[in-house]
Write a protein that holds these residues in place. Structure first.
Motif, PDB file in Angstrom:
ATOM      1  N   PHE A  63      30.412  -7.497  35.081  1.00 21.67           N
ATOM      2  CA  PHE A  63      31.009  -8.072  36.202  1.00 21.67           C
ATOM      3  C   PHE A  63      29.668  -8.060  37.542  1.00 21.67           C
ATOM      4  O   PHE A  63      29.490  -9.141  38.289  1.00 21.67           O
ATOM      5  CB  PHE A  63      32.093  -7.375  36.769  1.00 21.67           C
ATOM      6  CG  PHE A  63      33.298  -7.534  36.030  1.00 21.67           C
ATOM      7  CD1 PHE A  63      34.125  -8.920  36.112  1.00 21.67           C
ATOM      8  CD2 PHE A  63      33.693  -6.481  35.425  1.00 21.67           C
ATOM      9  CE1 PHE A  63      35.079  -8.758  35.085  1.00 21.67           C
ATOM     10  CE2 PHE A  63      34.682  -6.585  34.535  1.00 21.67           C
ATOM     11  CZ  PHE A  63      35.286  -7.689  34.542  1.00 21.67           C
ATOM     12  N   THR A  64      29.168  -7.076  37.297  1.00 24.71           N
ATOM     13  CA  THR A  64      27.927  -6.824  38.451  1.00 24.71           C
ATOM     14  C   THR A  64      26.922  -7.971  38.149  1.00 24.71           C
ATOM     15  O   THR A  64      26.312  -8.428  38.952  1.00 24.71           O
ATOM     16  CB  THR A  64      27.490  -5.521  38.667  1.00 24.71           C
ATOM     17  OG1 THR A  64      28.582  -4.642  38.617  1.00 24.71           O
ATOM     18  CG2 THR A  64      26.387  -5.184  39.375  1.00 24.71           C
ATOM     19  N   VAL A  65      26.476  -7.906  36.825  1.00 25.75           N
ATOM     20  CA  VAL A  65      25.472  -8.708  36.370  1.00 25.75           C
ATOM     21  C   VAL A  65      25.648 -10.326  36.924  1.00 25.75           C
ATOM     22  O   VAL A  65      25.091 -11.027  37.242  1.00 25.75           O
ATOM     23  CB  VAL A  65      24.954  -8.642  34.861  1.00 25.75           C
ATOM     24  CG1 VAL A  65      23.960  -9.659  34.479  1.00 25.75           C
ATOM     25  CG2 VAL A  65      24.472  -7.377  34.863  1.00 25.75           C
ATOM     26  N   ALA A  66      26.990 -10.568  36.503  1.00 27.76           N
ATOM     27  CA  ALA A  66      27.553 -11.982  36.739  1.00 27.76           C
ATOM     28  C   ALA A  66      27.413 -12.428  38.218  1.00 27.76           C
ATOM     29  O   ALA A  66      26.867 -13.439  38.539  1.00 27.76           O
ATOM     30  CB  ALA A  66      29.051 -12.149  36.462  1.00 27.76           C
ATOM     31  N   ILE A  67      27.901 -11.453  39.253  1.00 26.63           N
ATOM     32  CA  ILE A  67      27.732 -11.822  40.534  1.00 26.63           C
ATOM     33  C   ILE A  67      26.288 -11.772  40.968  1.00 26.63           C
ATOM     34  O   ILE A  67      25.717 -12.654  41.528  1.00 26.63           O
ATOM     35  CB  ILE A  67      28.502 -10.820  41.323  1.00 26.63           C
ATOM     36  CG1 ILE A  67      29.110 -11.656  42.772  1.00 26.63           C
ATOM     37  CG2 ILE A  67      27.848  -9.587  41.640  1.00 26.63           C
ATOM     38  CD1 ILE A  67      30.205 -12.522  42.521  1.00 26.63           C
ATOM     39  N   GLY A  68      25.479 -11.059  40.240  1.00 24.80           N
ATOM     40  CA  GLY A  68      23.871 -11.124  40.649  1.00 24.80           C
ATOM     41  C   GLY A  68      23.408 -12.236  40.485  1.00 24.80           C
ATOM     42  O   GLY A  68      22.523 -13.018  40.962  1.00 24.80           O
ATOM     43  N   TYR A  69      23.807 -12.991  39.048  1.00 25.52           N
ATOM     44  CA  TYR A  69      23.384 -14.280  38.502  1.00 25.52           C
ATOM     45  C   TYR A  69      23.810 -15.453  39.436  1.00 25.52           C
ATOM     46  O   TYR A  69      22.784 -16.209  39.802  1.00 25.52           O
ATOM     47  CB  TYR A  69      23.787 -14.235  37.182  1.00 25.52           C
ATOM     48  CG  TYR A  69      23.310 -15.456  36.443  1.00 25.52           C
ATOM     49  CD1 TYR A  69      22.076 -15.714  36.049  1.00 25.52           C
ATOM     50  CD2 TYR A  69      24.206 -16.869  36.420  1.00 25.52           C
ATOM     51  CE1 TYR A  69      21.592 -16.918  35.478  1.00 25.52           C
ATOM     52  CE2 TYR A  69      23.871 -17.734  35.698  1.00 25.52           C
ATOM     53  CZ  TYR A  69      22.436 -17.970  35.434  1.00 25.52           C
ATOM     54  OH  TYR A  69      22.039 -19.022  34.742  1.00 25.52           O
ATOM     55  N   ILE A  70      24.996 -15.365  39.930  1.00 29.47           N
ATOM     56  CA  ILE A  70      25.470 -16.365  40.405  1.00 29.47           C
ATOM     57  C   ILE A  70      24.915 -16.285  42.025  1.00 29.47           C
ATOM     58  O   ILE A  70      24.382 -17.421  42.394  1.00 29.47           O
ATOM     59  CB  ILE A  70      26.952 -16.238  40.741  1.00 29.47           C
ATOM     60  CG1 ILE A  70      27.510 -16.536  39.197  1.00 29.47           C
ATOM     61  CG2 ILE A  70      27.476 -17.382  41.543  1.00 29.47           C
ATOM     62  CD1 ILE A  70      29.032 -16.189  39.096  1.00 29.47           C
ATOM     63  N   TYR A  71      24.845 -15.479  42.637  1.00 33.09           N
ATOM     64  CA  TYR A  71      24.495 -15.376  44.250  1.00 33.09           C
ATOM     65  C   TYR A  71      23.111 -14.606  44.251  1.00 33.09           C
ATOM     66  O   TYR A  71      22.515 -14.817  45.375  1.00 33.09           O
ATOM     67  CB  TYR A  71      25.432 -14.424  45.074  1.00 33.09           C
ATOM     68  CG  TYR A  71      26.885 -15.251  44.945  1.00 33.09           C
ATOM     69  CD1 TYR A  71      26.991 -16.250  46.027  1.00 33.09           C
ATOM     70  CD2 TYR A  71      27.978 -14.813  44.250  1.00 33.09           C
ATOM     71  CE1 TYR A  71      28.001 -17.037  45.910  1.00 33.09           C
ATOM     72  CE2 TYR A  71      29.080 -15.578  44.502  1.00 33.09           C
ATOM     73  CZ  TYR A  71      29.176 -16.569  45.240  1.00 33.09           C
ATOM     74  OH  TYR A  71      30.552 -17.030  45.211  1.00 33.09           O
ATOM     75  N   GLY A  72      22.372 -14.128  43.104  1.00 34.97           N
ATOM     76  CA  GLY A  72      21.001 -13.546  43.267  1.00 34.97           C
ATOM     77  C   GLY A  72      20.971 -12.333  44.015  1.00 34.97           C
ATOM     78  O   GLY A  72      22.184 -11.736  44.338  1.00 34.97           O
ATOM     79  N   LEU A  73      20.221 -11.709  43.927  1.00 31.70           N
ATOM     80  CA  LEU A  73      19.812 -10.353  44.814  1.00 31.70           C
ATOM     81  C   LEU A  73      19.768 -10.514  46.329  1.00 31.70           C
ATOM     82  O   LEU A  73      18.686 -10.796  46.897  1.00 31.70           O
ATOM     83  CB  LEU A  73      18.674  -9.537  44.173  1.00 31.70           C
ATOM     84  CG  LEU A  73      18.395  -8.231  44.620  1.00 31.70           C
ATOM     85  CD1 LEU A  73      19.654  -7.166  44.365  1.00 31.70           C
ATOM     86  CD2 LEU A  73      17.169  -7.709  44.352  1.00 31.70           C
ATOM     87  N   SER A  74      20.969 -10.438  46.823  1.00 34.02           N
ATOM     88  CA  SER A  74      21.225 -10.404  48.444  1.00 34.02           C
ATOM     89  C   SER A  74      21.711  -9.367  48.958  1.00 34.02           C
ATOM     90  O   SER A  74      22.620  -8.598  48.208  1.00 34.02           O
ATOM     91  CB  SER A  74      21.483 -11.830  48.800  1.00 34.02           C
ATOM     92  OG  SER A  74      23.004 -11.630  48.326  1.00 34.02           O
ATOM     93  N   VAL A  75      21.726  -9.103  50.201  1.00 37.36           N
ATOM     94  CA  VAL A  75      22.671  -8.245  50.825  1.00 37.36           C
ATOM     95  C   VAL A  75      24.059  -8.386  50.625  1.00 37.36           C
ATOM     96  O   VAL A  75      24.940  -7.730  50.279  1.00 37.36           O
ATOM     97  CB  VAL A  75      22.147  -8.229  52.285  1.00 37.36           C
ATOM     98  CG1 VAL A  75      23.162  -7.189  52.979  1.00 37.36           C
ATOM     99  CG2 VAL A  75      20.507  -7.700  52.516  1.00 37.36           C
TER     100      VAL A  75
END
Length: 124
Positions: free
Chosen positions: A60-72
């Motif tokens: 889940f964490t990787v998926a949200i990082g893939y979708i929105y990128g590494l942002s605050v």
């Protein structure tokens, strides 16, 4: 040997789940951003249900990082969803499973069980 089998099966399941989730997300990447408030709510619900059913949080964490990128935003969002999930699961365990645990401890004739049952009745 049983633990090794369980760990191997769990690892293989996670590898398969991550691969399939990545393929699915690649086609739906724009959908999450276009429907942002509802997609985030859906993610939070999927995270809660998934981690309750012992699916690891990393996909889940990787998926949200893939979708929105590494942002605050993505880091804070995942952190808040994880904290909310932990809080909900703790409260469910404390209020719904506490009577069952007390009964189970009282039915066992263990020295530890009597002390734990007394502690559970009045923890403070």
């Amino acid at each position: 040997i049983g633990a090794t089998i369980v760990m191997t099966v769990g690892f293989m399941f996670n590898v398969f789940l991550a691969r399939e989730a990545t393929k699915w997300i690649e086609g739906k990447h724009h959908w999450f951003i276009d429907h942002e408030p509802w997609s985030l709510l859906g993610f939070a619900v999927a995270f809660l249900v998934g981690t309750t059913l012992f699916v690891p949080a990393q996909p889940f964490t990787v998926a949200i990082g893939y979708i929105y990128g590494l942002s605050v935003f993505s880091v804070c969002f995942v952190y808040c969803v994880e904290a909310l999930t932990v809080f909900i699961l703790f409260m469910v365990a404390r209020h719904w499973f506490r009577p069952a645990l007390e009964e189970w401890l009282n039915n066992r004739n263990l020295i530890l069980a009597h002390g734990m049952a007394a502690y559970l009745k009045n923890p403070w």
